[in-house]
Write a protein that holds these residues in place. Structure first.
Motif, PDB file in Angstrom:
ATOM      1  N   ALA A  85     -50.050  20.021  20.180  1.00 28.60           N
ATOM      2  CA  ALA A  85     -50.145  18.374  20.153  1.00 28.60           C
ATOM      3  C   ALA A  85     -50.469  17.867  18.836  1.00 28.60           C
ATOM      4  CB  ALA A  85     -51.568  18.261  21.179  1.00 28.60           C
ATOM      5  N   VAL A  86     -50.123  16.595  18.736  1.00 28.93           N
ATOM      6  CA  VAL A  86     -50.140  15.652  17.646  1.00 28.93           C
ATOM      7  C   VAL A  86     -50.985  14.522  17.954  1.00 28.93           C
ATOM      8  CG1 VAL A  86     -49.364  14.697  15.350  1.00 28.93           C
ATOM      9  CG2 VAL A  86     -48.286  16.672  16.441  1.00 28.93           C
ATOM     10  N   ASN A  87     -51.918  14.131  17.258  1.00 24.40           N
ATOM     11  CA  ASN A  87     -52.807  12.983  17.450  1.00 24.40           C
ATOM     12  C   ASN A  87     -52.095  11.602  17.219  1.00 24.40           C
ATOM     13  OD1 ASN A  87     -53.719  12.515  14.875  1.00 24.40           O
ATOM     14  ND2 ASN A  87     -55.489  13.682  15.429  1.00 24.40           N
ATOM     15  N   ARG A  88     -52.699  10.732  17.594  1.00 23.15           N
ATOM     16  CA  ARG A  88     -52.153   9.334  17.154  1.00 23.15           C
ATOM     17  C   ARG A  88     -51.808   9.115  15.719  1.00 23.15           C
ATOM     18  NH1 ARG A  88     -51.731   4.392  19.848  1.00 23.15           N
ATOM     19  NH2 ARG A  88     -52.917   5.118  21.455  1.00 23.15           N
ATOM     20  N   ARG A  89     -52.950   9.631  14.910  1.00 23.53           N
ATOM     21  CA  ARG A  89     -52.850   9.087  13.561  1.00 23.53           C
ATOM     22  C   ARG A  89     -51.739  10.159  12.722  1.00 23.53           C
ATOM     23  NH1 ARG A  89     -58.117   9.230   9.676  1.00 23.53           N
ATOM     24  NH2 ARG A  89     -58.538   7.656  11.041  1.00 23.53           N
ATOM     25  N   GLY A  90     -51.867  11.284  13.277  1.00 19.84           N
ATOM     26  CA  GLY A  90     -50.914  12.208  12.704  1.00 19.84           C
ATOM     27  C   GLY A  90     -49.280  11.825  13.108  1.00 19.84           C
ATOM     28  N   TYR A  91     -49.203  11.448  14.488  1.00 21.40           N
ATOM     29  CA  TYR A  91     -47.844  11.141  14.640  1.00 21.40           C
ATOM     30  C   TYR A  91     -47.065  10.095  13.882  1.00 21.40           C
ATOM     31  CZ  TYR A  91     -44.563   8.955  17.909  1.00 21.40           C
ATOM     32  OH  TYR A  91     -43.239   8.286  18.677  1.00 21.40           O
ATOM     33  N   PHE A  92     -47.870   8.921  13.701  1.00 26.30           N
ATOM     34  CA  PHE A  92     -47.637   7.689  12.973  1.00 26.30           C
ATOM     35  C   PHE A  92     -47.223   8.222  11.664  1.00 26.30           C
ATOM     36  CE2 PHE A  92     -49.090   5.440  16.576  1.00 26.30           C
ATOM     37  CZ  PHE A  92     -47.869   4.464  17.066  1.00 26.30           C
ATOM     38  N   ALA A  93     -48.186   9.135  11.251  1.00 32.85           N
ATOM     39  CA  ALA A  93     -47.821   9.618   9.630  1.00 32.85           C
ATOM     40  C   ALA A  93     -46.433  10.256   9.500  1.00 32.85           C
ATOM     41  CB  ALA A  93     -49.064  10.322   9.272  1.00 32.85           C
ATOM     42  N   LEU A  94     -46.255  10.977  10.548  1.00 30.36           N
ATOM     43  CA  LEU A  94     -44.886  11.685  10.565  1.00 30.36           C
ATOM     44  C   LEU A  94     -43.663  10.790  10.706  1.00 30.36           C
ATOM     45  CD1 LEU A  94     -45.169  14.723  13.256  1.00 30.36           C
ATOM     46  CD2 LEU A  94     -44.908  14.908  10.839  1.00 30.36           C
ATOM     47  N   LEU A  95     -43.879   9.806  11.528  1.00 25.62           N
ATOM     48  CA  LEU A  95     -42.900   8.674  11.564  1.00 25.62           C
ATOM     49  C   LEU A  95     -42.586   7.892  10.202  1.00 25.62           C
ATOM     50  CD1 LEU A  95     -43.033   7.108  15.237  1.00 25.62           C
ATOM     51  CD2 LEU A  95     -42.003   9.357  14.255  1.00 25.62           C
ATOM     52  N   SER A  96     -43.815   7.654   9.758  1.00 26.40           N
ATOM     53  CA  SER A  96     -43.931   7.128   8.199  1.00 26.40           C
ATOM     54  C   SER A  96     -43.114   7.947   7.205  1.00 26.40           C
ATOM     55  CB  SER A  96     -45.156   6.372   7.982  1.00 26.40           C
ATOM     56  OG  SER A  96     -45.252   5.743   6.827  1.00 26.40           O
TER      57      SER A  96
END
Length: 546
Positions: free
Chosen positions: A103-114
């Motif tokens: 699981a990746v939380n919301r902040r980590g998810y958008f950090a990955l995409l960025s």
């Protein structure tokens, strides 16, 4: 899962394919493992979306309020759409078996995409694949078959094709002005033709697909009302997968995926996401091999424990039943019998199954095509015969008409027998093409199911699409067997593929059993030899050792 296991999983996952080891190490702390028991609910519909999930092992069922179901298996992912939209979960996630997630939380998810645009583009491609699968029907995909990815041709291909109706419109207007036609009426007709042409091109582009499943790679092509074809190749028959692209294709990020088999290349032209197709085909092949090795290892371990009586159970090899001859008189019959009436009805069936052998004939339309003029001649002669009997006509005489009627009946019987004697069969081991001319030569072509390298089907014109018949091409190396003009070619292709899979699984099981038995017998002999040579220590030796 420890950090090393998480690293190894991410390293092999197609979403992170192009990340270096250093970059994987940087994102490693973002992933938290979650273990679910069978039937355990991960989240329910209406809950806020807080995490993105990767399935490491097991299966997760996603079910919305309309009871639409989607099963996510190992290497799959879910939860990204709710994070993107910020809406509450629209479905309930439940484990179908013991499952491990990352699981990746919301902040980590958008950090990955960025930080990594390649991950974002691959997630977008997978989301598009899911929409294509939900909005189209693929009845030839089996229930236990997992669709990994569906792709279309790049949108630039459609734009290039739409230039033709635009060019037609421009040239038509210029021609109308030069020839002094009524521009208003002519322009309206020209625009209508160009729009209809454009819609037809859009539908043609929209109905071409490239698929990767857990069993095969396939290319589906449909030209509205004109042509319908599917080419597929089982994963074990694929030798390599390559990407080929021109400068223009590389500029816009698309290309051709070339699937190489023993018989040549199967090109997937102008795919929108060639790298993903290549990676998922390779991943599906490797996953199938890994699963086969794991099953083989488990069978060997269990056989060794049983053979050496490590579980305290009796040796199953000693409990094998004696051979019983099932064909002896009074025993059960293995051959299905049919009545003469059923055999007569089978002459008119496009498909029937008897004793495990599926038999196909050409579509009835082919019989009509070859005999319609004989039927017309027969009806005309019959009308003339009765007209001559009641003296409505004076020529020819009844004898000549009766002779011609008899000849026409024999000709119809010959055409029907010729049609009925062209048969295509699938047994548990072979595919056969049987062709026998009435009172003439008989030919028989066959090939082993396990030697099939690729399967194609095609419906080449509007007549074949209207009456749902076509040709299934079976490629077996240097030879190709064509099941010509069979009814429902999609179903025929599916049945051949199912028989092929059954033979491959049976062969793999037999080979696994052979290797297992060889290893078990070797270890059993080694175990017996060690037990024979082993002398237990006496009490003095035991005390000395202590």
């Amino acid at each position: 899962m420890d950090s090393n296991q998480i690293f190894a999983f991410l390293h092999d996952h197609f979403l992170f394919k192009y990340l270096s080891d250093e970059e994987l190490g940087q994102i490693l702390p973002l992933f938290k493992p979650i273990s679910l028991a069978e039937g355990e609910v991960l989240y329910r519909s209406g809950f806020p979306g807080r995490n993105f999930f990767l399935v490491v092992s097991g299966k997760v069922l996603l079910e919305d309020q309309a009871q639409n179901r989607l099963v996510i298996s190992a290497q799959g992912h879910f939860g990204s759409e709710d994070l993107q939209t910020g809406k509450a979960r629209g479905d309930t996630a439940r484990a179908l078996e013991e499952t491990t997630l990352l699981a990746v939380n919301r902040r980590g998810y958008f950090a990955l995409l960025s930080a990594f645009p390649s991950i974002k583009s691959r997630l977008s491609a997978m989301k598009l694949s899911e929409k294509i699968f939900q909005s189209n029907e693929f009845p030839w995909i089996r229930d236990d078959e997992i669709v990994r990815f569906i792709d279309r041709k790049h949108i630039n291909v459609l734009y290039g094709q739409l230039l033709l109706p635009c060019l037609f419109l421009i040239l038509s207007v210029i021609g109308a002005i030069l020839l002094r036609f009524n521009v208003g009426i002519f322009l309206a007709i020209t625009i209508l033709i160009a729009v209809l042409w454009g819609i037809w091109l859009w539908l043609d582009w929209k109905n071409d697909f490239y698929l990767v499943t857990s069993e095969r790679a396939a290319w589906v092509e449909k030209v509205i009302w004109l042509h319908d074809q599917r080419r597929e190749v089982p994963l074990p028959s694929i030798l390599s997968v390559n990407i080929s692209s021109t400068q223009l294709q590389r500029l816009f990020g698309y290309g051709d995926v070339i699937v190489r088999t023993y018989t040549g290349n199967i090109p997937m032209r102008n795919t929108a996401h060639p790298e993903i197709l290549l990676d998922l085909i390779s991943e599906a092949q490797e996953k199938a091999k890994t699963l086969a090795r794991q099953t083989d290892r488990e069978n060997i371990n269990q056989a060794i424990r049983n053979r050496l009586n490590l579980d305290g159970a009796e040796n199953p090899l000693n409990d094998e039943p004696e051979f019983t001859d099932l064909i002896m008189e009074g025993g059960p019959q293995l051959t299905e019998s049919i009545t003469p009436l059923q055999e007569f009805f089978n002459l008119f069936r496009a498909r029937y199954e008897l004793n495990g052998v599926i038999t196909y004939r050409k579509h009835m339309f082919i019989l009509f095509k070859n005999s319609w003029w004989l039927w017309l001649l027969f009806v005309l002669l019959l009308v003339a015969f009765f007209a001559r009997m009641v003296a409505l006509i004076s020529w020819p005489n009844l004898g000549v008409l009766a002779l011609l009627l008899g000849i026409s009946v024999l000709a119809l019987a010959y055409v029907f027998a010729d049609w009925a004697n062209d048969r295509y069969q699938i047994t548990d081991k072979h595919v056969l093409d049987l062709d026998r001319k009435p009172l003439g030569r008989e030919t028989k072509r066959s090939a082993l199911l396990e030697n099939i390298l690729s399967l194609d089907y095609r419906r080449e014109n509007i007549i074949q699409r209207m009456f749902d018949f076509g040709t299934v091409a079976i490629n077996v190396g240097d030879t190709q067997l064509d099941f010509e003009f069979v009814a429902r070619p999609i179903s025929v292709q599916n049945e051949i593929f199912e028989r092929y899979n059954a033979v491959i699984r049976e062969n793999e099981l037999a080979e696994s059993r052979r290797r297992r038995d060889d290893m078990v017998e070797f270890l059993a002999a080694y175990h017996e030899e060690n037990k024979t040579d082993f002398v237990p220590p006496d009490e003095e030796e035991t005390q000395a050792l202590e």
